[in-house]
Design a protein around this motif. Structure first.
Motif, mmCIF file in Angstrom:
data_model
loop_
_atom_site.group_PDB
_atom_site.id
_atom_site.type_symbol
_atom_site.label_atom_id
_atom_site.label_comp_id
_atom_site.label_asym_id
_atom_site.label_seq_id
_atom_site.Cartn_x
_atom_site.Cartn_y
_atom_site.Cartn_z
ATOM 1 N N ALA B 26 0.868 -1.176 0.000
ATOM 2 C CA ALA B 26 0.000 0.000 0.000
ATOM 3 C C ALA B 26 0.899 1.219 0.000
ATOM 4 N N ARG B 27 0.644 2.144 -0.898
ATOM 5 C CA ARG B 27 1.461 3.362 -0.990
ATOM 6 C C ARG B 27 0.569 4.586 -0.841
ATOM 7 N N ASP B 28 0.814 5.370 0.188
ATOM 8 C CA ASP B 28 0.108 6.640 0.390
ATOM 9 C C ASP B 28 -1.397 6.510 0.228
ATOM 10 N N VAL B 29 -1.964 5.490 0.811
ATOM 11 C CA VAL B 29 -3.406 5.299 0.672
ATOM 12 C C VAL B 29 -4.139 6.364 1.487
ATOM 13 N N VAL B 30 -5.044 7.044 0.810
ATOM 14 C CA VAL B 30 -5.826 8.104 1.444
ATOM 15 C C VAL B 30 -7.295 7.770 1.257
ATOM 16 N N LYS B 31 -8.057 7.861 2.318
ATOM 17 C CA LYS B 31 -9.502 7.733 2.163
ATOM 18 C C LYS B 31 -10.171 8.844 2.956
ATOM 19 N N HIS B 32 -10.755 9.772 2.221
ATOM 20 C CA HIS B 32 -11.469 10.875 2.854
ATOM 21 C C HIS B 32 -12.970 10.697 2.623
ATOM 22 N N PHE B 33 -13.742 10.950 3.647
ATOM 23 C CA PHE B 33 -15.190 10.903 3.486
ATOM 24 C C PHE B 33 -15.735 12.324 3.545
ATOM 25 N N PRO B 34 -16.340 12.801 2.446
ATOM 26 C CA PRO B 34 -16.943 14.139 2.515
ATOM 27 C C PRO B 34 -18.157 14.104 3.443
ATOM 28 N N LEU B 35 -18.301 15.143 4.221
ATOM 29 C CA LEU B 35 -19.373 15.135 5.223
ATOM 30 C C LEU B 35 -20.496 16.101 4.876
ATOM 31 N N THR B 36 -20.592 16.472 3.597
ATOM 32 C CA THR B 36 -21.559 17.515 3.232
ATOM 33 C C THR B 36 -22.977 17.183 3.669
ATOM 34 N N GLN B 37 -23.345 15.896 3.620
ATOM 35 C CA GLN B 37 -24.730 15.571 3.939
ATOM 36 C C GLN B 37 -24.851 14.798 5.237
ATOM 37 N N GLY B 38 -23.764 14.671 5.934
ATOM 38 C CA GLY B 38 -23.817 13.878 7.164
ATOM 39 C C GLY B 38 -24.527 14.609 8.279
ATOM 40 N N ILE B 39 -25.034 13.827 9.196
ATOM 41 C CA ILE B 39 -25.732 14.388 10.347
ATOM 42 C C ILE B 39 -24.768 15.220 11.195
ATOM 43 N N VAL B 40 -23.539 14.712 11.288
ATOM 44 C CA VAL B 40 -22.544 15.388 12.123
ATOM 45 C C VAL B 40 -22.350 16.836 11.672
ATOM 46 N N SER B 41 -22.145 17.003 10.366
ATOM 47 C CA SER B 41 -21.863 18.351 9.896
ATOM 48 C C SER B 41 -23.104 19.231 9.978
ATOM 49 N N ARG B 42 -24.275 18.609 9.832
ATOM 50 C CA ARG B 42 -25.491 19.396 9.966
ATOM 51 C C ARG B 42 -25.621 19.931 11.383
ATOM 52 N N LEU B 43 -25.309 19.067 12.342
ATOM 53 C CA LEU B 43 -25.384 19.482 13.738
ATOM 54 C C LEU B 43 -24.405 20.615 14.001
ATOM 55 N N GLU B 89 -13.284 2.535 -2.004
ATOM 56 C CA GLU B 89 -12.399 3.000 -3.060
ATOM 57 C C GLU B 89 -11.521 4.096 -2.458
ATOM 58 N N PRO B 90 -10.202 3.898 -2.378
ATOM 59 C CA PRO B 90 -9.370 4.950 -1.787
ATOM 60 C C PRO B 90 -9.494 6.257 -2.568
ATOM 61 N N THR B 91 -9.396 7.362 -1.860
ATOM 62 C CA THR B 91 -9.445 8.670 -2.509
ATOM 63 C C THR B 91 -8.213 8.848 -3.398
ATOM 64 N N SER B 92 -7.069 8.409 -2.884
ATOM 65 C CA SER B 92 -5.870 8.392 -3.712
ATOM 66 C C SER B 92 -4.921 7.346 -3.145
ATOM 67 N N GLY B 93 -3.827 7.145 -3.862
ATOM 68 C CA GLY B 93 -2.867 6.145 -3.405
ATOM 69 C C GLY B 93 -2.893 4.909 -4.277
ATOM 70 N N GLU B 94 -2.073 3.956 -3.874
ATOM 71 C CA GLU B 94 -1.874 2.790 -4.728
ATOM 72 C C GLU B 94 -1.872 1.545 -3.854
ATOM 73 N N ILE B 95 -2.568 0.518 -4.293
ATOM 74 C CA ILE B 95 -2.516 -0.760 -3.580
ATOM 75 C C ILE B 95 -2.155 -1.835 -4.594
ATOM 76 N N ARG B 96 -1.073 -2.541 -4.309
ATOM 77 C CA ARG B 96 -0.664 -3.618 -5.215
ATOM 78 C C ARG B 96 -0.706 -4.947 -4.495
ATOM 79 N N PHE B 97 -1.170 -5.953 -5.218
ATOM 80 C CA PHE B 97 -1.212 -7.297 -4.683
ATOM 81 C C PHE B 97 -0.399 -8.169 -5.625
ATOM 82 N N ARG B 98 0.682 -8.755 -5.128
ATOM 83 C CA ARG B 98 1.636 -9.486 -5.971
ATOM 84 C C ARG B 98 2.059 -8.645 -7.163
#
Lengths: 291, 348, 343
Positions: B26-43, B89-98
């Motif tokens: 795994a190289r620089d795997v990034v996973k960001h979740f946008p919170l535009t519609q989440g309850i948390v951000s609404r609160l 699906e990672p936001t960016s980065g690379e995952i290699r298997f074999r």
């Protein structure tokens, strides 16, 4: 209490309850029996009465209940019992056909929206929002006004509007279920989306929709009779309960109660039957679902 | 030595890198979740925020080794695991298997890789479809991947159940008829059905009582020996992780802060966070002997929505220096298989 | 168990406590003849796996059980039986003499009320003071449980608090009535280790400062080892071993306790494979005859199927409900010799 009951204890309880025979579910049993009787009467109507549903006998019009006409006759001398029996055919159809169509489309759309989310979900939910913003019955009347009155167009109108409730119910459930670990497991095992939706998600979320189906069937019968009452349903001289009530309405003041009361009671009986089935199913499926 | 085969002896020399051909990279795997519609951000009335669950994780896993991934809730370890099995699906980065790109969009490759990379889930009560018998659930896996002829499925299902310590006769039961430990075994059998090479075990024993937990840990270790499996073992329980793993990676707020051989991480933690974590674990031996008097870290982990600048641990770090507030330390090799991301150590 | 004369009288005495739940599947005997004493100013641990009845014991003491539960036996608080106390008297005891904190700090606070209001309410419920005085006391309590900036935090809502901070608030609420006994039911199970460490330290500090007694229920032997002075190990609704924490965990004399310790990674586990206890805990609907542990026990003999002793004294203040003490001692000796030889 979860910590108190050991796992084996809990599972034993569910097995016993799940294998509970059907006859231990009185609501379901009574509802199903009632509905079967109504359906039987509708199917065997020609054998049960010597009259036809639209046979006029003007000499015997406006007759109160008697041995020859147990529920009396209407203003055209048609036998009310006969018309109620034949009317059951149409009213059961109103209860089941559009409900089944809306059930299938609603569940499908709701499942797809909930499972995939994103744009599909947004679009679908906007459509739902718009549809919900209109009063249901006004929307139906508008559609029928465009298509013209009649049984088939009534079905189309209900089908166009009625799926919304199912879509909302199922979407909500799927939104929760799609993150359940058994669904994630199915994904990691490389199962296709169709297999996951139909084989794994839907069987676990369909219960509320099935239960709603039963109450919706009642609602659609009432809706059908209401539309018929407004003259938007099946046209005269077809025997249909709503239409019969509408036709008999003007004679209530002269004390000829049977023209309206009898079809009204018929609606009540079918309504009760569906409600009982709905209650029973809810009970049955909930017990089975307890994990 | 914990392991009969010690792949990490050579493999984990320099932490991130594993010697030889790595199985998973795994190289620089990034996973960001946008919170535009989440309850948390609404609160909180803060639209357009991003939850940085995984914020640049690199990890290399050698064939046959078990890498433990530990961290507190919300550190992103589960999200990273799910990226590896492509549930996310990672936001960016690379995952290699074999050496092969896992994040490809080629359906056939995806399908093939899916079979090789499996996951064992945390909750034995929700990871099995309640409406399918065990036989049907396992049989379905075999059917979908056409792993064996239709008439041999019952035999193969029985074999899988026996492999995880259940009896073939149990196949006709529904998940609710099993105890937690048994369900976890079924989950393992299901993952094994596709003959995987690499298994991500996400808190696979955390929900189980200790006596049952030990049974399942032994099962996983035995299966690894017998089938030559490679594991990423995600857990918050350092004791369990140390026991089962060759190397342990510690995650904090979406980043790996330290990687060490399992044999040394308890005794020689380098990163201040790892030190705090190790210290915070109640340990029977130390409790019964001399009391540990070192102070615990204060406060709660910051929100992954609002990650501190520089080193993300600096607000809670007792050793924080001025540089820690501005410069994020990279993972640096300290020799002896120890890798750490901290300005206290050379190279960072 | 052997309380020599001349010792301080226990604050809480549990005598032959039996709690059962009537379910559709039958009667679940969650607690089946549990007896123990809690001394003033000690932390007493109740440890066991899920379903062993440790939480039910705790809830029986304070009578916080659903209506389908029945409780027998005696719970003597300063000599007075709580199980026969009236509803009003019990209300006074709860939160007054005895308070309880729970596992899930996320759901135990009312989300729409300010934290200060909830703490002040608890203060008012047990001390006839005005609103202003109650808030002042709430502030003191928050400070006591180590919440930073308590003046500000009093006016905040529960969602603004992290899990660890909420557990602190719940402890503050539990302390509002100045209890003599605090029941802590898995208070750190839902928390991360670093937070767990903070809360455990807090409980120990408060116990010392306020001189209360604490019953700590946990599934985690290490937590018990860190915090408690004495411990009772529960299995299938019964106490199988009881004594000083150090003695019980260092030199266990019941095969279940021995098995639990052996199955922990990092303790007996210098070996590659752990040594789990075979099988799974029994159903409390239909527990095994005789000693409930016998189907899983490596020391079991025919006799264990039919009878089991009460806690037998096996050392000073140390009791184990197993009559195979000779076999256990012999086995312990041989391993000790073996270990010495390999070393």
């Amino acid at each position: 209490m979860a910590t108190i009951q050991a796992a084996p204890a809990a599972s034993r309880a569910t097995i016993r309850e799940a294998s509970r025979p059907l006859w231990r579910n009185p609501s379901l049993l009574m509802g199903a029996t009632l509905l079967a009787i109504v359906a039987g009467l509708a199917i065997f109507a020609p054998l049960l009465t010597p009259y036809g549903p639209i046979d006029q006998d003007l000499l015997n019009a406006h007759k109160p209940p008697s041995w020859a006409h147990p529920f009396g006759t209407d203003n055209f001398g048609r036998d009310v019992l006969t018309r109620v029996l034949y009317g059951a055919r149409i009213d059961l159809m109103i209860g089941l056909v559009p409900t089944a169509i809306t059930f299938v489309t609603g569940v499908l759309l709701g499942a797809i929206a909930g499972y995939y989310g994103g744009k599909i979900d947004t679009i679908l939910m906007r459509v739902v929002d718009v549809a919900v913003a209109f009063p249901f019955i006004v929307l139906l009347i508008a559609i029928i006004a465009m298509l013209g009155p009649g049984l088939r167009n009534m079905f189309i109108a209900i089908a166009l509007v009625g799926w919304i409730s199912y879509a909302r119910i199922v979407r909500g459930e799927v939104l929760v279920a799609r993150n359940a670990e058994y669904v994630l497991a199915a994904k990691t095992l490389g199962f296709g989306d169709a297999r996951i939706i139909f084989g794994h998600v839907l069987p676990n979320v369909i219960t509320p929709a099935i239960v709603f189906f039963m109450s919706d069937a009642v609602l659609n019968i009432l809706l059908g009779t209401a539309l018929s009452f407004l003259g938007l349903g099946p046209q005269a001289p077809t025997a249909e309960w709503g239409r019969m009530i509408q036709e008999g309405r003007q004679f209530i003041v002269s004390g000829e109660w049977w023209m309206t009361t009898i079809p009204g009671l018929a609606i009540l009986v079918v309504g009760v039957a569906f409600s009982l089935i709905g209650d029973g199913l809810a009970d049955l499926l909930r017990v089975e679902e307890r994990v | 030595m914990r392991f009969a085969v010690e792949p990490s002896e050579g493999a984990g020399r320099n932490g991130v890198e594993a010697a030889g051909t790595p199985l998973v990279e795994a190289r620089d795997v990034v996973k960001h979740f946008p919170l535009t519609q989440g309850i948390v951000s609404r609160l909180q009335r803060r639209p357009g925020e991003v939850l940085k669950a995984v914020d640049g994780v690199s990890l290399v896993i050698a064939p046959g080794e078990t890498v433990g991934l530990v961290g507190e809730s919300g550190c992103g370890k589960t999200t990273f695991g799910r990226c590896l099995v492509r549930l996310y699906e990672p936001t960016s980065g690379e995952i290699r298997f074999r050496g092969e790109d896992v994040l490809t969009h080629d359906a056939a490759t995806t399908r093939r890789l899916r079979r090789s990379i499996q996951m064992i889930f945390q909750d034995p009560y929700s990871s099995l479809n309640p409406r399918k018998t065990v036989k049907a659930a396992l049989g379905e896996v075999l059917t979908v991947h056409r792993l064996c002829p239709e008439n041999e499925i019952p035999a193969r299902v029985g074999e899988l159940l026996e492999r995880v310590g259940l009896s073939a006769a149990m196949g006709d039961r529904y998940p609710r008829q099993f105890s937690g430990g048994q369900r976890q075994r079924i989950g393992i059998a299901r993952a094994l059905a596709v003959d995987p090479v690499f298994i991500v075990a996400d808190e696979a024993v955390s929900a189980l009582d200790v006596s049952i937990q030990a049974q399942v840990i032994n099962l996983l270790m035995r299966l690894q020996e017998e089938m030559g499996l490679t594991f990423l073992f995600i857990a918050h329980n350092l004791g369990v992780v140390r026991h089962i793993s060759n190397r342990v990676a510690v995650m904090y707020l979406g980043k790996i802060v330290e990687i060490q051989p399992a044999s040394t991480i308890f005794d020689e933690p380098l990163h201040p966070y790892t030190k705090a974590l190790v210290r915070a674990i109640p340990k029977l031996d130390s409790a019964l002997g001399a009391r540990d008097t070192v102070a615990a870290i204060e406060g709660d982990p910051p929100s992954p929505i609002d990650i501190p600048t520089g080193c993300r641990f600096h607000p809670r770090c007792p050793y924080a220096m001025p540089i820690c507030q501005t410069v994020e330390p990279p993972l640096a090799d300290q020799g002896g298989g120890q890798t750490v991301a901290c300005h206290l150590y050379p190279g960072s | 168990m052997t309380n020599g004369s001349g010792e301080i009288a226990p604050i809480l005495q549990i005598r032959d406590l039996r709690t059962s739940f009537v379910t559709s599947a039958g009667i679940v005997r969650a607690v089946d003849g549990v007896s123990f004493d809690v001394r003033p100013g000690e932390i007493f641990g109740l440890v066991g796996e899920s379903g062993c009845g440790k939480s039910a014991t705790c809830r029986s003491i304070i009578r916080l059980l659903p209506s389908h539960a029945t409780t027998e036996g005696e719970v003597l608080l300063n000599g007075e039986d709580l199980l026969t106390a009236g509803a009003e008297a019990m209300r006074q005891v709860r939160g007054g003499e005895i308070s309880m904190i729970f596992q899930d700090p996320m759901s135990a606070l009312n989300p729409v009320l300010r934290v200060g209001e909830q703490v002040a309410e608890a203060v008012q419920a047990h001390r006839g003071v005005g609103r202003r005085a109650a808030w002042a006391r709430a502030l003191e309590l928050l400070r006591l449980v180590g919440i930073p900036a308590p003046e500000r935090r009093l006016r905040e809502y529960p969602y603004q608090f992290s899990g660890g901070m909420r557990q602190r608030v719940l402890i503050a609420i539990a302390l509002a009535g100045e209890p003599n006994v605090l029941l802590a039911d898995e208070p750190t199970t839902a928390l991360d280790v670093t937070i767990q460490d903070q809360i455990l330290k807090l409980i120990v500090r408060l116990q010392r400062e306020l001189g209360m007694s604490v019953i700590l229920v946990s599934h985690d032997l290490a937590v018990i080892a860190h915090v408690c002075q004495r411990v009772a190990v529960m299995y299938a609704g019964q106490i199988v071993e009881q004594g000083e924490v150090r003695t019980v965990l260092r030199a266990p004399r019941h095969p279940y306790t021995m098995g639990l310790l052996a199955s922990l990674p990092g303790i007996g586990a210098r070996e590659r494979y752990l040594q789990p206890i075979a099988g799974a805990p029994p159903s409390l609907l239909d527990p095994p005859s005789g000693c409930r542990f016998h189907p899983r026990c490596t020391y079991a003999v025919e006799q264990c199927r039919s009878w089991t002793p009460e806690l037998l004294p096996v050392g000073p203040g140390h009791g184990a409900a197993c009559w195979r003490q000779d076999a256990i001692r012999a086995r312990v000796e041989t391993t000790r010799i073996a270990v010495r030889e390999t070393a």
